[in-house]
Enzyme design. Structure first.
Site, PDB file in Angstrom:
ATOM      1  N   TYR A 101      10.078 -51.639  86.771  1.00 51.17           N
ATOM      2  CA  TYR A 101       9.248 -51.632  85.558  1.00 51.17           C
ATOM      3  C   TYR A 101       7.800 -51.391  85.950  1.00 51.17           C
ATOM      4  O   TYR A 101       7.280 -52.005  86.888  1.00 51.17           O
ATOM      5  CB  TYR A 101       9.348 -52.975  84.826  1.00 51.17           C
ATOM      6  N   GLU A 189       4.234 -47.332  79.182  1.00 54.54           N
ATOM      7  CA  GLU A 189       5.271 -48.034  79.918  1.00 54.54           C
ATOM      8  C   GLU A 189       6.302 -47.061  80.489  1.00 54.54           C
ATOM      9  O   GLU A 189       6.708 -46.122  79.822  1.00 54.54           O
ATOM     10  CB  GLU A 189       5.958 -48.970  78.913  1.00 54.54           C
TER      11      GLU A 189
END
Ligand code: GDP
Ligand code: MN
Length: 378
Positions: A101, A189
């Site tokens: 992530y 993201e």
């Protein structure tokens, strides 16, 4: 304003972030042609503005163009969390060894942009933060210096990335920060940032949320808005320049002025209730906007009572009262309405409303209490 994955990926690519080869399609035959162009295995991904598409069946692999067309037929038109799939992204499939992530958000208490990384990528980062907060590393970014190389290396170290991958990771992190700043984003993201079996880092998913207040500086980004994906009432609110945010309580609020709206919500909570929305109808409070606002509030099935709190300054209270009545006649609802009007001609305004059997109040505390009682006895 949320961007689709394919739109976000195009922006990321412009800033030098590696993404899989791919293109977007609205028809199964188009998807097939993209698969032919790419060659080999592809992944067909629904383009809807919600997370968790994979789990919902909106992401499927296909081995060849034939299968791609079939899979695209299945996904296009599918309903994912209330949204109809109108587009699919066809990307070259990759074999993933690890899912990382990497994201940027604004930390309002730190008044800084913060980069977040985790070795536990792929799943929702909120879930990781809840269950295993130690798996998340952060770097707070100085706006004048930008993301420093040492900070990006610190994140690479923090998630236990092999040293051979650090320079690639640092370059992706820096590009992500540049893209974030250049777009005036509130979130950027990559989840997952995939480490492929060939040892390459690749943005397999992409998400950008733009700051609506900065969109005027980005006409090229503003046109990316997908109105099909917007909540119909949030769209109506935007078109009428009402600031509207739906919440999960049961007391609808119609207030003029953002500060007054916040205070109103606070008082509802203080007296044990929960606001169903934030809504600032702004100055003027003309009847037509009051009607739109009322319609938007009542579209929420959870609303059991409505609290209207208007300060009559430039617009007189009697005018506002007539506006409310006109709106009410048009919208028709059987939920109790509590109205607090103060300012110019307030007595006359309250008289008009009381005649129409609305619950009136003079102080904000009184109005909030009455709304809480009305909602709980409904
Ligand atoms: P989301 O569910 O909406 O977040 O969509 P993602 O694009 O993140 O995809 C969900 C999951 O599908 C990823 O975490 C991967 O595990 C898997 N996935 C996506 N693309 C590929 C791919 O090209 N190859 C493989 N093997 N898995 C993929
Ligand atoms: Mn994802």
């Amino acid at each position: 304003m949320k961007l689709h994955e394919y739109q976000s990926k195009q922006i990321f690519a412009r800033f030098g972030i590696p993404i899989p080869a791919g293109d977007v399609a609205e028809m199964p035959t188009e998807a097939r042609r993209i698969a032919e162009r790419i060659g080999g295995r592809v992944v067909v991904k629904s383009q809807v503005l919600v997370g968790g598409r994979g789990k919902a069946g909106g992401i499927l692999l296909a081995d060849n163009p034939d299968q791609t067309e079939k899979v695209a037929t299945r996904i296009l038109g599918m309903n994912i969390k209330g949204l109809k799939v109108r587009k699919v992204l066809v990307d070259q499939a990759v074999d993933i060894a690890q899912e990382i992530y990497l994201g940027l958000v604004i930390d309002r208490s730190a008044q800084r942009v913060v980069m977040i990384a985790s070795a536990a990528g792929g799943m929702e980062i909120e879930e990781v933060a809840r269950a295993t907060p130690e798996k998340i590393v952060r770097a707070v970014i100085d706006p004048f210096l930008g993301l420093q190389i040492f900070q990006a290396r610190g994140l690479a170290f923090g998630i236990g990335l092999d040293k051979t991958l650090w320079s690639g990771f640092v370059s992706i992190a820096r590009s992500l920060y540049q893209a974030f700043v250049a777009c005036d984003a509130s979130l950027a993201e990559i989840n997952p940032l995939a480490l492929t079996d060939k040892g390459q880092l690749l943005a397999v998913d992409a998400k950008i949320v733009l700051d609506d207040n900065a969109l005027f500086r980005h006409p090229d980004l503003a046109v990316l808005r997908d109105v099909d994906e917007e909540d119909v009432y949030e769209r109506q609110a935007r078109e009428h320049r009402l600031s509207y945010v739906r919440l999960d309580g049961d007391i609808g609020c119609m207030v003029n002025g953002a500060g007054l709206a916040m205070a109103t919500m606070d008082l509802i909570k203080l007296y044990g209730g929960a606001p169903a929305n934030f809504l600032d109808i702004g100055g003027g409070a003309q009847a037509d906007r009051v009607a739109v606002a009322l319609r938007i509030i009542l579209s929420d099935q959870n609303v059991k009572a409505v609290l209207i709190n208007i300060f009559g300054g430039i617009t007189r209270c009697d005018e506002v009262a007539r506006g409310i009545l006109a709106a009410f006649a048009e919208v028709k609802a059987d939920v109790p309405m509590v109205v607090r009007l103060v300012g110019t001609n307030e007595v006359e305004g309250r008289r008009i409303l009381a005649e129409a059997k609305m619950i009136t109040a003079t102080s904000l505390a009184e109005a909030a209490q009455k709304a809480v009682v009305a909602a709980s006895s409904k």
